[in-house]
Write a protein that holds these residues in place. Sequence first.
Motif, PDB file in Angstrom:
ATOM      1  N   ALA A   1      39.806  44.315  35.144  1.00 18.72           N
ATOM      2  CA  ALA A   1      38.224  45.422  35.233  1.00 18.72           C
ATOM      3  C   ALA A   1      38.946  46.500  35.870  1.00 18.72           C
ATOM      4  O   ALA A   1      38.379  47.759  35.227  1.00 18.72           O
ATOM      5  N   GLY A   2      39.785  46.582  36.368  1.00 11.38           N
ATOM      6  CA  GLY A   2      40.306  47.700  37.162  1.00 11.38           C
ATOM      7  C   GLY A   2      41.280  48.873  36.127  1.00 11.38           C
ATOM      8  O   GLY A   2      41.389  50.376  36.068  1.00 11.38           O
ATOM      9  N   ARG A   3      41.963  48.595  35.090  1.00 13.46           N
ATOM     10  CA  ARG A   3      42.694  49.142  34.161  1.00 13.46           C
ATOM     11  C   ARG A   3      41.853  48.862  32.814  1.00 13.46           C
ATOM     12  O   ARG A   3      41.020  47.820  32.153  1.00 13.46           O
ATOM     13  N   GLU A   4      42.958  49.421  32.000  1.00 14.65           N
ATOM     14  CA  GLU A   4      41.980  49.881  30.566  1.00 14.65           C
ATOM     15  C   GLU A   4      42.942  48.973  29.458  1.00 14.65           C
ATOM     16  O   GLU A   4      44.344  49.236  29.749  1.00 14.65           O
ATOM     17  N   LEU A   5      42.390  48.456  29.169  1.00 12.05           N
ATOM     18  CA  LEU A   5      43.247  46.990  28.308  1.00 12.05           C
ATOM     19  C   LEU A   5      42.258  46.668  26.447  1.00 12.05           C
ATOM     20  O   LEU A   5      41.434  47.221  26.872  1.00 12.05           O
ATOM     21  N   THR A   6      43.448  46.793  26.072  1.00 13.95           N
ATOM     22  CA  THR A   6      42.570  46.792  24.540  1.00 13.95           C
ATOM     23  C   THR A   6      42.211  44.965  25.033  1.00 13.95           C
ATOM     24  O   THR A   6      42.391  44.336  25.620  1.00 13.95           O
TER      25      THR A   6
ATOM     26  N   GLU B   1      42.853  39.170  26.123  1.00 17.65           N
ATOM     27  CA  GLU B   1      43.364  37.768  25.867  1.00 17.65           C
ATOM     28  C   GLU B   1      44.862  37.197  26.393  1.00 17.65           C
ATOM     29  O   GLU B   1      45.389  36.505  26.776  1.00 17.65           O
ATOM     30  N   GLN B   2      45.948  38.614  25.902  1.00 13.93           N
ATOM     31  CA  GLN B   2      47.040  37.726  26.413  1.00 13.93           C
ATOM     32  C   GLN B   2      46.801  38.006  27.881  1.00 13.93           C
ATOM     33  O   GLN B   2      47.661  36.771  28.563  1.00 13.93           O
ATOM     34  N   ARG B   3      46.632  38.388  28.618  1.00 13.45           N
ATOM     35  CA  ARG B   3      46.854  38.448  29.911  1.00 13.45           C
ATOM     36  C   ARG B   3      45.624  37.827  30.773  1.00 13.45           C
ATOM     37  O   ARG B   3      46.751  36.659  31.262  1.00 13.45           O
ATOM     38  N   VAL B   4      45.291  37.265  30.020  1.00 12.71           N
ATOM     39  CA  VAL B   4      44.238  35.913  30.833  1.00 12.71           C
ATOM     40  C   VAL B   4      44.734  34.005  30.653  1.00 12.71           C
ATOM     41  O   VAL B   4      44.730  33.378  31.180  1.00 12.71           O
ATOM     42  N   ALA B   5      45.606  34.785  28.998  1.00 10.27           N
ATOM     43  CA  ALA B   5      46.136  33.298  28.643  1.00 10.27           C
ATOM     44  C   ALA B   5      47.498  33.159  29.430  1.00 10.27           C
ATOM     45  O   ALA B   5      47.587  32.235  30.000  1.00 10.27           O
TER      46      ALA B   5
END
Length: 69
Positions: free
Chosen positions: A22-27, A32-36
């Motif tokens: 949440a502290g980062r701006e992600l597309t 989805e990639q990081r959660v996976a």
Amino acid sequence: MPGHGTERERGTTIAELLEELAGRELTEAEHEQRVAEAARELGIEYTEQVEQVEQVEQAQWVQQVGQDA
């Protein structure tokens, strides 16, 4: 695993991972990639059911942060 964060991640909950993200701006794709990746590191398959649990935990975290503020 080299390049996949710290040793602490083994004991990290999905909510904690979300807080970190949440502290980062992600597309959406990056998210989805990081959660996976996090799910794989925890030894679980990222499925629709896991995504639903993640959404509930995120909502609970947001509610808790609002109460703590």
